[in-house]
Design an enzyme around this catalytic site. Structure first.
Site, PDB file in Angstrom:
ATOM      1  N   ASP A   9       0.878  -1.166   0.000  1.00  0.00           N
ATOM      2  CA  ASP A   9       0.000   0.000   0.000  1.00  0.00           C
ATOM      3  C   ASP A   9       0.928   1.233   0.000  1.00  0.00           C
ATOM      4  O   ASP A   9       2.112   1.117   0.320  1.00  0.00           O
ATOM      5  CB  ASP A   9      -0.861  -0.037   1.276  1.00  0.00           C
ATOM      6  N   MET A  10       0.402   2.393  -0.355  1.00  0.00           N
ATOM      7  CA  MET A  10       1.265   3.581  -0.433  1.00  0.00           C
ATOM      8  C   MET A  10       1.120   4.500   0.779  1.00  0.00           C
ATOM      9  O   MET A  10       1.996   4.555   1.627  1.00  0.00           O
ATOM     10  CB  MET A  10       0.988   4.335  -1.743  1.00  0.00           C
ATOM     11  N   ASP A  11       0.015   5.242   0.878  1.00  0.00           N
ATOM     12  CA  ASP A  11      -0.128   6.226   1.956  1.00  0.00           C
ATOM     13  C   ASP A  11      -0.162   5.552   3.324  1.00  0.00           C
ATOM     14  O   ASP A  11      -0.922   4.617   3.552  1.00  0.00           O
ATOM     15  CB  ASP A  11      -1.408   7.046   1.757  1.00  0.00           C
ATOM     16  N   ASN A 218      -8.927  -0.737   3.698  1.00  0.00           N
ATOM     17  CA  ASN A 218      -8.912  -1.223   2.314  1.00  0.00           C
ATOM     18  C   ASN A 218      -7.757  -2.193   2.060  1.00  0.00           C
ATOM     19  O   ASN A 218      -7.582  -2.668   0.936  1.00  0.00           O
ATOM     20  CB  ASN A 218      -8.874  -0.055   1.320  1.00  0.00           C
TER      21      ASN A 218
END
Length: 271
Positions: A9-11, A218
């Site tokens: 995931d990024m953020d 998510n």
């Protein structure tokens, strides 16, 4: 069993709070991943066009599960996208427009779309996540393939709104939290883990050979699906409880530290 796929995931996970990562260190680790035949996948709620901007040198050779699984691009090739029917799109939009505290971004394949009537601060924030954002008078007659809605609302309304939307859109869309004051509406079953499954089938990679990293609602499916699911130290407690493993804070290169261990086949990757 060796690791064959690493998905981030990024953020709040791969990126620190300043939306940066240690590029020099990652470049070294990525070179080693290629040597060992390990695939690198970016799995994020963010727009594909924004995600590729973080990896300008290698975007053409890695894979992206963008928009929470709504669109999968592998080595520059379009691999999968979900698609709402026009009727489903209108059903969702018509209800969302009745919610006074919710700002809406309709996420399409070509662009994100949001309303001119929203305040400038929201539109500016939206542009930081959507490199392609069109500001429109209304949501009718947009010509695009839509697979997600991103909603912005006050933190204190988050839980109640999640419950209301889950009941309202049962069978059409599923609400998932994607950070402070934000909800993503995704097509049922079209989540990050589904995007990874599509890539794993393409490459013949088993769940036991996959490492995933995440910090939000998510990320739940992909943290559960992979044998090596790592929650970040900065993740909420419920995310830590469902993940098999934990790593350090996103501001302390928690992801890169684990990737290094995986490359060296240190615990837990030496079993």
């Amino acid at each position: 069993m060796s690791v064959k796929l690493i998905a981030v995931d990024m953020d709040g996970t791969f990126l620190d709070d300043n939306k940066e990562y240690n590029r020099a260190r990652f470049a070294e680790l990525y070179a080693q991943m290629k040597e060992q035949g390990i695939r690198f996948v970016v799995a994020s709620g963010n727009q594909y066009y924004q995600l590729i901007s973080f990896f300008p040198e290698i975007a053409h050779e890695i894979s992206f599960v963008a928009d929470n699984g709504g669109w999968v691009v592998s080595e520059g090739k379009d691999t999968f996208n979900g698609e709402l029917t026009k009727q489903e799109f209108n059903t969702v939009i018509d209800h969302l427009l009745t919610l006074p505290h919710v700002d809406i971004i309709a996420c399409g394949k070509r662009n994100g779309y949001t309303l001119k009537s929203y305040d400038d601060a929201f539109i500016k924030m939206a542009r930081s996540y959507y490199h392609r954002l069109e500001v429109v008078e209304n949501f009718s007659n947009l010509d695009d393939v839509f697979f997600k809605f991103a909603l912005n609302l006050p933190d204190n309304l988050l839980d109640d709104t999640m419950d209301v939307l889950a009941a309202q859109f049962d069978g059409i869309m599923v609400p998932v939290t994607s950070g402070h004051g934000s909800i993503d509406l995704i097509i049922p079953g079209v989540h990050k883990a589904n995007g990874l499954r599509i890539l794993q089938e393409k490459w013949g990679i088993d769940d036991s050979e996959v490492v995933t990293f995440g910090d939000g609602g998510n990320d739940i499916e992909m943290l559960r699906q992979a044998k090596y699911g790592f929650a970040m130290a900065n993740a909420p407690e419920k995310i830590k409880q469902i993940a098999a493993y934990q790593t350090g804070h996103c501001n302390e290169q928690g992801v890169l530290n684990v990737i290094e261990r995986a490359l060296k086949k240190e615990a837990p990757f030496n079993a």
